[in-house]
Design a protein around this motif. Structure first.
Motif, short mmCIF file in Angstrom:
data_model
loop_
_atom_site.label_atom_id
_atom_site.label_comp_id
_atom_site.label_asym_id
_atom_site.label_seq_id
_atom_site.Cartn_x
_atom_site.Cartn_y
_atom_site.Cartn_z
N HIS A 41 0.84 -1.21 0.00
CA HIS A 41 0.00 0.00 0.00
C HIS A 41 0.87 1.26 0.00
N ILE A 42 1.88 1.27 0.84
CA ILE A 42 2.77 2.43 0.92
C ILE A 42 3.53 2.63 -0.39
N ASP A 43 4.01 1.53 -0.99
CA ASP A 43 4.71 1.62 -2.27
C ASP A 43 3.80 2.22 -3.35
N ALA A 44 2.54 1.78 -3.37
CA ALA A 44 1.62 2.28 -4.39
C ALA A 44 1.30 3.75 -4.19
N CYS A 45 1.13 4.16 -2.94
CA CYS A 45 0.75 5.54 -2.65
C CYS A 45 1.90 6.52 -2.82
N LEU A 46 3.08 6.15 -2.35
CA LEU A 46 4.20 7.08 -2.34
C LEU A 46 5.07 6.99 -3.59
N ASP A 47 5.13 5.80 -4.21
CA ASP A 47 6.03 5.61 -5.35
C ASP A 47 5.30 5.20 -6.63
N ASP A 48 3.94 5.18 -6.61
CA ASP A 48 3.18 4.75 -7.79
C ASP A 48 3.62 3.38 -8.29
N ARG A 49 3.93 2.49 -7.34
CA ARG A 49 4.47 1.18 -7.71
C ARG A 49 3.50 0.07 -7.35
N LEU A 50 3.11 -0.74 -8.33
CA LEU A 50 2.27 -1.90 -8.10
C LEU A 50 3.13 -3.13 -7.86
N PRO A 51 2.62 -4.12 -7.13
CA PRO A 51 3.39 -5.35 -6.93
C PRO A 51 3.65 -6.03 -8.26
N ALA A 52 4.76 -6.73 -8.35
CA ALA A 52 5.07 -7.49 -9.56
C ALA A 52 4.11 -8.65 -9.68
N ALA A 53 3.38 -8.71 -10.78
CA ALA A 53 2.42 -9.79 -10.99
C ALA A 53 3.11 -10.98 -11.64
N ARG A 54 2.53 -12.14 -11.53
CA ARG A 54 3.07 -13.32 -12.20
C ARG A 54 2.94 -13.16 -13.71
N THR A 55 3.88 -13.67 -14.43
CA THR A 55 3.81 -13.59 -15.88
C THR A 55 2.70 -14.50 -16.39
N ASN A 56 2.10 -14.11 -17.52
CA ASN A 56 1.04 -14.88 -18.18
C ASN A 56 -0.16 -15.13 -17.27
N THR A 57 -0.43 -14.19 -16.38
CA THR A 57 -1.57 -14.31 -15.48
C THR A 57 -2.62 -13.28 -15.88
N PRO A 58 -3.88 -13.70 -16.14
CA PRO A 58 -4.92 -12.74 -16.50
C PRO A 58 -5.11 -11.70 -15.39
N MET A 59 -5.47 -10.48 -15.79
CA MET A 59 -5.63 -9.40 -14.82
C MET A 59 -6.69 -9.70 -13.78
N ASN A 60 -7.70 -10.52 -14.12
CA ASN A 60 -8.79 -10.80 -13.18
C ASN A 60 -8.41 -11.83 -12.14
N THR A 61 -7.29 -12.53 -12.35
CA THR A 61 -6.87 -13.58 -11.45
C THR A 61 -6.04 -13.01 -10.30
N PRO A 62 -6.34 -13.41 -9.04
CA PRO A 62 -5.49 -12.97 -7.93
C PRO A 62 -4.03 -13.27 -8.21
N MET A 63 -3.15 -12.39 -7.74
CA MET A 63 -1.76 -12.43 -8.14
C MET A 63 -1.01 -13.64 -7.62
N ASN A 64 -1.48 -14.25 -6.53
CA ASN A 64 -0.70 -15.34 -5.93
C ASN A 64 -1.63 -16.44 -5.43
N ALA A 65 -1.26 -17.69 -5.68
CA ALA A 65 -2.05 -18.82 -5.22
C ALA A 65 -1.88 -19.00 -3.71
N PRO A 66 -2.98 -19.16 -2.96
CA PRO A 66 -2.87 -19.31 -1.50
C PRO A 66 -2.41 -20.71 -1.11
N SER A 67 -1.76 -20.80 0.04
CA SER A 67 -1.34 -22.09 0.56
C SER A 67 -2.42 -22.69 1.47
N CYS A 68 -3.42 -21.88 1.87
CA CYS A 68 -4.51 -22.35 2.72
C CYS A 68 -5.67 -21.38 2.62
N ARG A 69 -6.78 -21.71 3.24
CA ARG A 69 -7.91 -20.79 3.36
C ARG A 69 -7.95 -20.26 4.78
#
Length: 420
Positions: free
Chosen positions: A308-336
């Motif tokens: 959140h701080i990176d996005a607000c202060l540096d206009d930086r988004l987290p690095a997304a996985r390659t070949n991942t559709p924009m609608n898909t969450p960026m990271n697969a969870p290890s649990c619920r």
């Protein structure tokens, strides 16, 4: 159980005296303080409770409580003026409960920098007239909305745009019986038709008029007196069909771009079959961030508040996985993960034994200090559990909630135990 089995067991960075300060403020600041400390920041926490784990993660805690469970604007402003003098302060992050004060904070002098949206971006998603007009222009579905009380209010809800946690939602048919109805008749009040669907949310990070979805969660609500939808927790990450995530992804990207949002937000929506109906955007970090930090620890090594701080202060988004559709969450969870607030069935005072038992329990968070008076219906603590299915999570929530209620019963028994 040893102390290391509780809150000290969670791996986190150890901020030193040279690390920057970040201030976090809300009704409860524990979650934000925990995430900030994990990222290596020194933390100043401003909230109502000063819970034991809030103070564990904070170098400084300041009380900003008003009457009941509300924030006192004067205390809040004085607290922010105080933390503005801290060395290497990056600014302050808002949590739940600051919505009625955000306009003042964005324009007041001698306050720290707000790490979040500017006034126009906030207004674009929080002012009912602007927000729902924007949804209509973008072709995004939402329940029917009226700015005046409908002639036939049955089947409608009355909401406050600067409310939070569902405590601002009432049946419109009962609005006349509300003694505060006239006082609340302002630009933040609106009416929304009740609609079918499961209450859900999408957490996303925005910057540069772009957005990345972190994940989807189910919202847990309870009825409390005249309040039909009091927020009690959340469950996630949830997997959704592609035809649903396409609708949510379009809504998130379109709103973030049009409003020029920055940082963490949550989009609340109803899911009825494959149909998505948008309710609101919370223009701040949401409590659901705790789900994703726990479910995907490796994906967020510095935590989501750092993102959140990176996005607000540096206009930086987290690095997304390659070949991942924009609608898909960026990271697969290890649990619920599921989290739920436990409310006091009747008034009681937390004893030292009660507070200590919760403090070393790894599923309990927002731990009241010994001697804290908790009135009936007020939050006691938050229970957070992990599992591999929705049913398993519900069983774990029920089991730990029942155990907590039994501990409360012990507090209600006559005792000479000191709370000091």
């Amino acid at each position: 159980m040893s102390a290391t089995a509780g809150h000290f067991a969670e791996p986190r960075a150890q901020p030193d005296g040279s690390a920057p300060f970040v201030a976090v403020a809300g009704l409860s600041a524990r979650m934000l303080a925990q995430s900030a400390a994990h990222a290596g920041y020194q933390v100043a926490a401003l909230d109502l409770f000063g819970d034991r784990d809030t103070r564990l993660y904070s170098k400084l805690w300041i009380d900003i409580g008003g009457q009941g469970l509300s924030i006192d604007r004067g205390k809040l402003r004085a607290a922010l003026q105080r933390v503005a003098r801290l060395p290497r302060l990056l600014g302050f992050v808002t949590g739940s409960g600051l919505e009625p004060h955000i306009d003042v904070l964005q324009h007041a002098a001698q306050l720290p920098r707000l790490i979040g949206n500017d006034a126009d971006a906030t207004a674009a998603v929080r002012e009912p007239r602007r927000f729902f007009a924007m949804l209509d222009e973008l072709g995004i579905a939402h329940p029917d909305v009226a700015l005046e009380r409908p002639e036939r209010p049955e089947g409608w809800l009355r909401k406050q745009a600067d409310g939070c946690g569902g405590t601002h939602i009432r049946a419109a048919a009962n609005a006349d019986a509300d003694a505060n109805a006239d006082a609340e008749a302002d630009s933040s009040r609106y009416f929304q038709r009740m609609s079918a669907g499961l209450s859900m949310s999408a957490l996303f990070i925005a910057a540069r008029r772009e957005a990345s979805i972190v994940g989807y969660a189910e919202q847990l609500c309870v009825a409390s007196g005249a309040l039909p939808y009091v927020h009690a927790g959340s469950l996630g990450p949830i997997d959704l069909p592609a035809r649903v995530t396409e609708q949510i992804g379009f809504a998130v990207r379109s709103i973030a771009s049009r409003a020029n949002l920055r940082g963490l937000h949550s989009l609340d929506f109803l899911l009825d079959g494959d149909d998505v109906s948008v309710l609101e955007v919370n223009a701040r970090p949401s409590s659901t961030m705790a789900l994703y930090e726990r479910a995907s620890r490796d994906a967020w090594p510095r935590g989501l508040l750092a993102a959140h701080i990176d996005a607000c202060l540096d206009d930086r988004l987290p690095a997304a996985r390659t070949n991942t559709p924009m609608n898909t969450p960026m990271n697969a969870p290890s649990c619920r993960v599921a989290q739920q607030v436990v409310f006091a069935p009747e008034a009681f005072t937390a004893t030292r034994r009660f507070s200590d038992a919760l403090y070393v329990d790894p599923v309990c968070h927002d731990i009241p200090n010994a001697g804290t008076r908790i009135e009936a219906g007020q939050p006691v603590c938050t229970v957070l559990v992990t599992g591999d299915s929705r049913a398993a999570l519900q069983r774990e929530l029920q089991r730990h909630t029942q155990r907590l209620l039994q501990r409360i019963e012990i507090c209600l028994e006559p005792s000479h135990e000191s709370v000091d």
